[in-house]
Design a protein around this motif. Structure first.
Motif, short mmCIF file in Angstrom:
data_model
loop_
_atom_site.label_atom_id
_atom_site.label_comp_id
_atom_site.label_asym_id
_atom_site.label_seq_id
_atom_site.Cartn_x
_atom_site.Cartn_y
_atom_site.Cartn_z
N MET A 1 -0.49 9.60 10.57
CA MET A 1 0.34 9.35 9.24
C MET A 1 1.67 9.58 9.46
N VAL B 1 4.05 9.90 2.48
CA VAL B 1 3.92 10.50 1.23
C VAL B 1 5.18 11.25 0.71
N ILE C 1 5.49 14.67 6.19
CA ILE C 1 4.50 15.07 6.85
C ILE C 1 5.05 15.33 8.36
N ALA D 1 0.83 6.05 2.16
CA ALA D 1 -0.61 6.48 1.78
C ALA D 1 -0.61 6.76 0.38
N THR E 1 -6.67 6.53 3.10
CA THR E 1 -6.16 5.92 4.49
C THR E 1 -7.20 5.75 5.55
N ARG E 2 -8.39 6.61 5.57
CA ARG E 2 -9.12 6.49 6.64
C ARG E 2 -9.99 5.40 6.69
N LYS F 1 -4.25 8.34 -5.29
CA LYS F 1 -3.89 9.65 -5.07
C LYS F 1 -4.33 10.66 -6.16
N ASP G 1 -16.03 13.07 -2.45
CA ASP G 1 -15.46 11.78 -2.03
C ASP G 1 -16.00 11.19 -0.77
#
Ligand code: CDP
Length: 241
Positions: free
Chosen positions: A74, A79, A83, A125, A129-130, A170, A184
């Motif tokens: 990321m 975000v 990060i 994001a 995201t994956r 999100k 999830d």
């Protein structure tokens, strides 16, 4: 049949089985062997493929087949909280599961001793995201002309209280984390044989809910596949001009 629950209306007005607005583009990095982007809502993934090329160091080579190597990350400002750049446990895990999912359709037996590198980056994001990264990576591999038995499409299905919904943003991702028995579930599905190439389940779910999850994932993956195929078709038309 939709499982009834407390989450009766989605925050952004979507139907429970509705994916966010999608966009896919192939050939975004002309110098790469293959490249693509995939967006759903505010989540954006970029994938770049390099290879097949001879793998170094030599002792890691496989004389029977080429190998696939995935790196997911990321971007620092993807975000609201910055990060820290570089690998961490989460990015290592996502790189590995992406590699497993894609390896089930990629056939590198014609390229012994080589490696195909897939770099997945997330510039923006908003959950999921994956799976967005896997959708972009599958497109980039196809664009690079890597032999694939079939395509793959990926979607997240979440349980918020007792309601199953696809493609959480999100906001939904954070409310479901507060709910009891929530989960999830990222699902990767192959395009032709409809096999599950990856499923991650970390939470509680009943057998009926699980069946419903697979049905919802299947339908969403069909919608995603259409967007992927359109993107691939458009790039071949452009290169024929
Ligand atoms: O992105 P994905 O749903 O595949 O994985 P996750 O680990 O369940 O993360 C869910 C979401 O949390 C991400 O898509 C980001 O929007 C957010 N996130 C974050 O804000 N900060 C992090 N360090 C990791 C994730």
């Amino acid at each position: 049949m939709m499982v009834e629950g407390l989450y009766t209306k989605r925050e952004d007005g979507r139907k429970f089985d509705e994916v966010r607005p999608m966009k896919a583009k192939v050939g975004i990095v002309p110098s790469a062997d293959g490249s693509a982007s995939f967006e759903t809502g505010k989540t954006k993934a970029i994938a770049v493929v390099r290879g097949p090329r001879t793998l170094h160091p030599q002792h890691m080579q496989n004389a029977q087949t080429g190998i696939l190597r995935v790196s997911y990350g990321m971007m620092p400002f993807s975000v609201e909280d910055r990060i820290r750049p570089g690998p961490n446990r989460r990015s290592e895990e996502i790189s590995k599961v992406t590699e497993w999912a894609l390896s089930s359709v990629v056939d590198l037996s014609g390229f012994p001793n080589t490696v195909v590198d897939v770099f997945v980056q997330i510039p923006q994001a908003d959950a999921g995201t994956r799976v967005a990264g896997i959708n972009a990576a599958a497109l980039a591999l196809a664009h690079a002309g890597i032999p694939m038995k079939e395509m793959v499409s990926a979607i997240g299905v979440g349980k918020i209280d007792k309601t199953l919904v696809v493609d959480l943003n999100k906001y939904e991702d954070s409310i479901f984390h507060d709910g009891e028995g929530s989960t999830d579930i990222p699902v990767v599905m192959t395009s032709r044989t409809k096999e599950i190439a990856l499923l991650q389940l970390d939470g509680k779910i009943s057998v009926d809910e699980f069946k419903e999850t697979i049905e919802m994932a299947k339908k969403a993956c069909d919608d995603i596949l259409k967007v992927q195929m359109d993107a691939l078709k458009n790039v071949s038309e452009e290169s024929n001009e």
